[in-house]
Design a protein around this motif. Structure first.
Motif, PDB file in Angstrom:
ATOM      1  N   GLU A 265      19.660 -46.286  -0.533  1.00  0.00           N
ATOM      2  CA  GLU A 265      19.513 -45.558   0.722  1.00  0.00           C
ATOM      3  C   GLU A 265      18.106 -45.695   1.285  1.00  0.00           C
ATOM      4  O   GLU A 265      17.915 -45.869   2.487  1.00  0.00           O
ATOM      5  CB  GLU A 265      19.842 -44.074   0.493  1.00  0.00           C
ATOM      6  N   GLY A 266      17.082 -45.607   0.424  1.00  0.00           N
ATOM      7  CA  GLY A 266      15.706 -45.587   0.904  1.00  0.00           C
ATOM      8  C   GLY A 266      15.073 -46.943   1.077  1.00  0.00           C
ATOM      9  O   GLY A 266      14.248 -47.136   1.975  1.00  0.00           O
ATOM     10  N   LEU A 267      15.440 -47.912   0.225  1.00  0.00           N
ATOM     11  CA  LEU A 267      14.796 -49.220   0.249  1.00  0.00           C
ATOM     12  C   LEU A 267      15.670 -50.302   0.871  1.00  0.00           C
ATOM     13  O   LEU A 267      15.180 -51.395   1.156  1.00  0.00           O
ATOM     14  CB  LEU A 267      14.413 -49.639  -1.181  1.00  0.00           C
ATOM     15  N   GLY A 268      16.935 -50.008   1.052  1.00  0.00           N
ATOM     16  CA  GLY A 268      17.849 -50.999   1.604  1.00  0.00           C
ATOM     17  C   GLY A 268      18.664 -51.655   0.503  1.00  0.00           C
ATOM     18  O   GLY A 268      18.237 -51.711  -0.658  1.00  0.00           O
ATOM     19  N   PRO A 269      19.844 -52.185   0.832  1.00  0.00           N
ATOM     20  CA  PRO A 269      20.766 -52.690  -0.192  1.00  0.00           C
ATOM     21  C   PRO A 269      20.297 -53.958  -0.887  1.00  0.00           C
ATOM     22  O   PRO A 269      20.825 -54.299  -1.950  1.00  0.00           O
ATOM     23  CB  PRO A 269      22.055 -52.942   0.597  1.00  0.00           C
ATOM     24  N   ASP A 270      19.337 -54.690  -0.302  1.00  0.00           N
ATOM     25  CA  ASP A 270      18.911 -55.963  -0.877  1.00  0.00           C
ATOM     26  C   ASP A 270      17.531 -55.897  -1.518  1.00  0.00           C
ATOM     27  O   ASP A 270      16.875 -56.926  -1.704  1.00  0.00           O
ATOM     28  CB  ASP A 270      18.924 -57.060   0.192  1.00  0.00           C
ATOM     29  N   HIS A 271      17.086 -54.713  -1.876  1.00  0.00           N
ATOM     30  CA  HIS A 271      15.772 -54.580  -2.499  1.00  0.00           C
ATOM     31  C   HIS A 271      15.856 -54.892  -3.993  1.00  0.00           C
ATOM     32  O   HIS A 271      16.859 -54.556  -4.656  1.00  0.00           O
ATOM     33  CB  HIS A 271      15.239 -53.161  -2.295  1.00  0.00           C
ATOM     34  N   PRO A 272      14.816 -55.526  -4.575  1.00  0.00           N
ATOM     35  CA  PRO A 272      14.836 -55.819  -6.013  1.00  0.00           C
ATOM     36  C   PRO A 272      15.036 -54.597  -6.905  1.00  0.00           C
ATOM     37  O   PRO A 272      15.590 -54.720  -8.002  1.00  0.00           O
ATOM     38  CB  PRO A 272      13.470 -56.467  -6.248  1.00  0.00           C
ATOM     39  N   GLN A 273      14.607 -53.411  -6.461  1.00  0.00           N
ATOM     40  CA  GLN A 273      14.846 -52.213  -7.267  1.00  0.00           C
ATOM     41  C   GLN A 273      16.337 -51.914  -7.374  1.00  0.00           C
ATOM     42  O   GLN A 273      16.808 -51.390  -8.389  1.00  0.00           O
ATOM     43  CB  GLN A 273      14.105 -51.010  -6.662  1.00  0.00           C
ATOM     44  N   VAL A 274      17.078 -52.203  -6.307  1.00  0.00           N
ATOM     45  CA  VAL A 274      18.527 -52.027  -6.351  1.00  0.00           C
ATOM     46  C   VAL A 274      19.123 -53.003  -7.361  1.00  0.00           C
ATOM     47  O   VAL A 274      20.009 -52.652  -8.160  1.00  0.00           O
ATOM     48  CB  VAL A 274      19.143 -52.236  -4.953  1.00  0.00           C
ATOM     49  N   ALA A 275      18.630 -54.253  -7.347  1.00  0.00           N
ATOM     50  CA  ALA A 275      19.093 -55.247  -8.318  1.00  0.00           C
ATOM     51  C   ALA A 275      18.794 -54.791  -9.741  1.00  0.00           C
ATOM     52  O   ALA A 275      19.643 -54.917 -10.646  1.00  0.00           O
ATOM     53  CB  ALA A 275      18.435 -56.593  -8.040  1.00  0.00           C
ATOM     54  N   ALA A 276      17.592 -54.262  -9.962  1.00  0.00           N
ATOM     55  CA  ALA A 276      17.210 -53.812 -11.308  1.00  0.00           C
ATOM     56  C   ALA A 276      18.115 -52.681 -11.783  1.00  0.00           C
ATOM     57  O   ALA A 276      18.494 -52.628 -12.967  1.00  0.00           O
ATOM     58  CB  ALA A 276      15.750 -53.370 -11.312  1.00  0.00           C
ATOM     59  N   ALA A 277      18.478 -51.779 -10.868  1.00  0.00           N
ATOM     60  CA  ALA A 277      19.369 -50.677 -11.245  1.00  0.00           C
ATOM     61  C   ALA A 277      20.747 -51.203 -11.631  1.00  0.00           C
ATOM     62  O   ALA A 277      21.363 -50.726 -12.600  1.00  0.00           O
ATOM     63  CB  ALA A 277      19.474 -49.678 -10.098  1.00  0.00           C
ATOM     64  N   HIS A 278      21.246 -52.201 -10.891  1.00  0.00           N
ATOM     65  CA  HIS A 278      22.534 -52.802 -11.250  1.00  0.00           C
ATOM     66  C   HIS A 278      22.452 -53.481 -12.621  1.00  0.00           C
ATOM     67  O   HIS A 278      23.392 -53.405 -13.424  1.00  0.00           O
ATOM     68  CB  HIS A 278      22.952 -53.823 -10.195  1.00  0.00           C
ATOM     69  N   THR A 279      21.332 -54.142 -12.900  1.00  0.00           N
ATOM     70  CA  THR A 279      21.166 -54.781 -14.207  1.00  0.00           C
ATOM     71  C   THR A 279      21.220 -53.746 -15.325  1.00  0.00           C
ATOM     72  O   THR A 279      21.874 -53.956 -16.360  1.00  0.00           O
ATOM     73  CB  THR A 279      19.840 -55.556 -14.265  1.00  0.00           C
ATOM     74  N   SER A 280      20.526 -52.635 -15.136  1.00  0.00           N
ATOM     75  CA  SER A 280      20.538 -51.574 -16.144  1.00  0.00           C
ATOM     76  C   SER A 280      21.947 -51.027 -16.351  1.00  0.00           C
ATOM     77  O   SER A 280      22.381 -50.808 -17.494  1.00  0.00           O
ATOM     78  CB  SER A 280      19.592 -50.445 -15.725  1.00  0.00           C
ATOM     79  N   LEU A 281      22.659 -50.821 -15.254  1.00  0.00           N
ATOM     80  CA  LEU A 281      24.027 -50.311 -15.361  1.00  0.00           C
ATOM     81  C   LEU A 281      24.946 -51.333 -16.026  1.00  0.00           C
ATOM     82  O   LEU A 281      25.882 -50.968 -16.736  1.00  0.00           O
ATOM     83  CB  LEU A 281      24.548 -49.923 -13.984  1.00  0.00           C
ATOM     84  N   GLY A 282      24.662 -52.622 -15.793  1.00  0.00           N
ATOM     85  CA  GLY A 282      25.428 -53.651 -16.482  1.00  0.00           C
ATOM     86  C   GLY A 282      25.240 -53.586 -17.987  1.00  0.00           C
ATOM     87  O   GLY A 282      26.197 -53.703 -18.755  1.00  0.00           O
ATOM     88  N   GLY A 283      24.002 -53.393 -18.419  1.00  0.00           N
ATOM     89  CA  GLY A 283      23.740 -53.257 -19.846  1.00  0.00           C
ATOM     90  C   GLY A 283      24.413 -52.036 -20.440  1.00  0.00           C
ATOM     91  O   GLY A 283      24.971 -52.084 -21.544  1.00  0.00           O
ATOM     92  N   LEU A 284      24.387 -50.931 -19.707  1.00  0.00           N
ATOM     93  CA  LEU A 284      25.033 -49.712 -20.185  1.00  0.00           C
ATOM     94  C   LEU A 284      26.542 -49.881 -20.257  1.00  0.00           C
ATOM     95  O   LEU A 284      27.189 -49.401 -21.197  1.00  0.00           O
ATOM     96  CB  LEU A 284      24.662 -48.545 -19.263  1.00  0.00           C
ATOM     97  N   ALA A 285      27.116 -50.570 -19.268  1.00  0.00           N
ATOM     98  CA  ALA A 285      28.556 -50.821 -19.300  1.00  0.00           C
ATOM     99  C   ALA A 285      28.940 -51.629 -20.540  1.00  0.00           C
ATOM    100  O   ALA A 285      29.964 -51.357 -21.181  1.00  0.00           O
ATOM    101  CB  ALA A 285      28.985 -51.553 -18.029  1.00  0.00           C
ATOM    102  N   THR A 286      28.117 -52.608 -20.884  1.00  0.00           N
ATOM    103  CA  THR A 286      28.380 -53.400 -22.091  1.00  0.00           C
ATOM    104  C   THR A 286      28.370 -52.515 -23.329  1.00  0.00           C
ATOM    105  O   THR A 286      29.258 -52.611 -24.189  1.00  0.00           O
ATOM    106  CB  THR A 286      27.323 -54.512 -22.236  1.00  0.00           C
ATOM    107  N   LEU A 287      27.385 -51.644 -23.432  1.00  0.00           N
ATOM    108  CA  LEU A 287      27.286 -50.768 -24.595  1.00  0.00           C
ATOM    109  C   LEU A 287      28.459 -49.808 -24.695  1.00  0.00           C
ATOM    110  O   LEU A 287      28.835 -49.384 -25.796  1.00  0.00           O
ATOM    111  CB  LEU A 287      25.978 -49.979 -24.535  1.00  0.00           C
ATOM    112  N   GLN A 288      29.062 -49.478 -23.548  1.00  0.00           N
ATOM    113  CA  GLN A 288      30.210 -48.577 -23.546  1.00  0.00           C
ATOM    114  C   GLN A 288      31.538 -49.328 -23.661  1.00  0.00           C
ATOM    115  O   GLN A 288      32.600 -48.724 -23.572  1.00  0.00           O
ATOM    116  CB  GLN A 288      30.199 -47.728 -22.273  1.00  0.00           C
ATOM    117  N   GLY A 289      31.458 -50.646 -23.832  1.00  0.00           N
ATOM    118  CA  GLY A 289      32.677 -51.434 -23.994  1.00  0.00           C
ATOM    119  C   GLY A 289      33.346 -51.855 -22.708  1.00  0.00           C
ATOM    120  O   GLY A 289      34.426 -52.446 -22.731  1.00  0.00           O
ATOM    121  N   ASP A 290      32.702 -51.590 -21.568  1.00  0.00           N
ATOM    122  CA  ASP A 290      33.273 -51.970 -20.264  1.00  0.00           C
ATOM    123  C   ASP A 290      32.708 -53.334 -19.863  1.00  0.00           C
ATOM    124  O   ASP A 290      31.782 -53.438 -19.057  1.00  0.00           O
ATOM    125  CB  ASP A 290      32.927 -50.909 -19.219  1.00  0.00           C
TER     126      ASP A 290
END
Length: 392
Positions: A265-290
């Motif tokens: 919302e604050g930085l825009g959908p194409d900001h690297p911080q948004v990418a980093a958050a998706h990467t973190s969520l990807g790692g968490l999804a792996t740990l949860q078996g998703d």
């Protein structure tokens, strides 16, 4: 925001020409409006208007007005992580402020300029030299508590980047005391220091203390700026990282998802911080078996980085390889090989991150030893071709 009313009131030039006076008044009004937008977390939307405001200020010929608008523009660029552009803008603002004898603006511009340079670890010596210049500017501006807080915040950041986490903690505690003196305990700028303290404590293995500081930062930001504000995203990311280390995966997902929404919302959908958050969520999804959810997050992260850096940037090596690992977990070897081939072509000689990945791929291949046929042969050939001696 970085500036306070005393900065905006400092060294104001009063032009003789009525038209110029009207233009300066209009510029100041828009400047205040843009700074208010920053207070609402609308950073991405303020970037282009701030750049245009600098050019309007330059056209007036009044260096104080140019310094003020340049400082605002540089701060926006820095918060958007456009570090090189921020360095240039802040250096220009500092020079204009020096010409106008606007010591507070000059001090703040030099402090932020040093921070922009310090974002690049390879340039820490340059950042240290700029920090010394900034410290002298703070002294010329009177060494008020708010400027002392800025100075110590910068010093803590440079010590943290150098890996001296205990010294960073000590320095940031000084910055915290100075900012409480300047603004009171219930202020977003105090919360920012608590986020930094959380990082230093985490690096020292003091997870509970780190979580306490990060949560205190979130609480202050929620009380002062309201729920869902961008300023709370960094603290939520800290909480997610700590929860991950404590294996509290559901809590980590909750914190990181909240941070993602705020960054977007604050930085825009194409900001690297948004990418980093998706990467973190990807790692968490792996740990949860998703595993499928992990691939979706990592694909979004890669797409953002491609738009931000271009499709041929060496910065894509790691996200391409991380996505390939996630695809292998789904037995999508042919798709993974495509990404691995791209990563190999982009690999930079100075980036050793990719070289570590084939070891993980080899372990995954061993888990799937029952696989046969040309697909497995192609996958193993790719690992051998791209890996180091251990992978071979």
């Amino acid at each position: 925001g970085c500036l306070d009313p005393q900065t905006l009131a400092a060294a104001i030039e009063i032009p003789d020409d009525g038209a110029v006076r009207a233009e300066v008044a209009a510029i100041r009004g828009e400047h205040d409006h843009l700074r208010a937008r920053l207070g609402l977390g609308q950073i991405a939307a303020a970037r282009l208007p701030a750049a245009a405001l600098v050019e309007r200020a330059r056209a007036t010929g009044l260096v104080t007005t140019l310094a003020e608008t340049g400082l605002l523009h540089g701060e926006i660029l820095l918060r958007l992580r456009a570090d090189a552009a921020a360095e240039t803008a802040l250096g220009d603002a500092a020079l204009a402020a020096a010409r106008a004898h606007a010591d507070r603006i000059a001090a703040l511009a030099r402090l932020l300029e040093a921070r922009a340079v310090g974002m690049d670890h390879a340039r820490l010596p340059v950042a240290e030299r700029l920090a010394a210049v900034a410290t002298a500017a703070v002294e010329r501006a009177g060494g008020t508590p708010d400027l002392i807080g800025e100075r110590d915040n910068l010093a803590g950041s440079l010590r943290f980047s150098a890996g001296d986490y205990a010294a960073a903690e000590l320095t940031w505690r000084g910055a915290l005391a100075a900012r409480i003196d300047a603004y009171g305990a219930e202020h977003p700028r105090v919360a920012h220091i608590r986020i930094n303290l959380s990082m230093a404590l985490h690096k020292q293995g003091r997870l509970d203390d780190a979580a306490t500081e990060a949560q205190a930062a979130v609480d202050v930001i929620e009380r002062t700026l309201g729920p869902g504000h961008l300023e709370g995203a960094a603290a939520l990311t800290r909480l997610a990282t700590i929860a991950l280390e404590q294996r509290r995966y559901e809590a980590a997902v909750r914190f990181q998802t909240d941070a993602l929404d705020r960054y977007r919302e604050g930085l825009g959908p194409d900001h690297p911080q948004v990418a980093a958050a998706h990467t973190s969520l990807g790692g968490l999804a792996t740990l949860q078996g998703d595993r499928l959810g992990a691939v979706r997050h990592l694909e979004r992260s890669l797409a953002i980085r491609e738009r931000a850096f271009g499709t041929t940037s060496p910065d894509l090596v790691r996200p391409l390889t991380t996505l390939a690992v996630a695809l292998i977990r789904l037995d999508r070897w042919s798709d993974a090989i495509v990404y691995l081939e791209r990563a190999r072509r982009l690999e930079d000689d100075d980036d050793h991150g990719f070289r570590l990945m084939p070891q993980q791929l080899l372990a995954l291949a061993r888990e799937r030893a029952a696989m046969t046929g040309p697909e497995l042969a192609d996958a193993l050939a790719t690992i051998v071709a791209h890996g180091g001696a251990e992978a071979r």
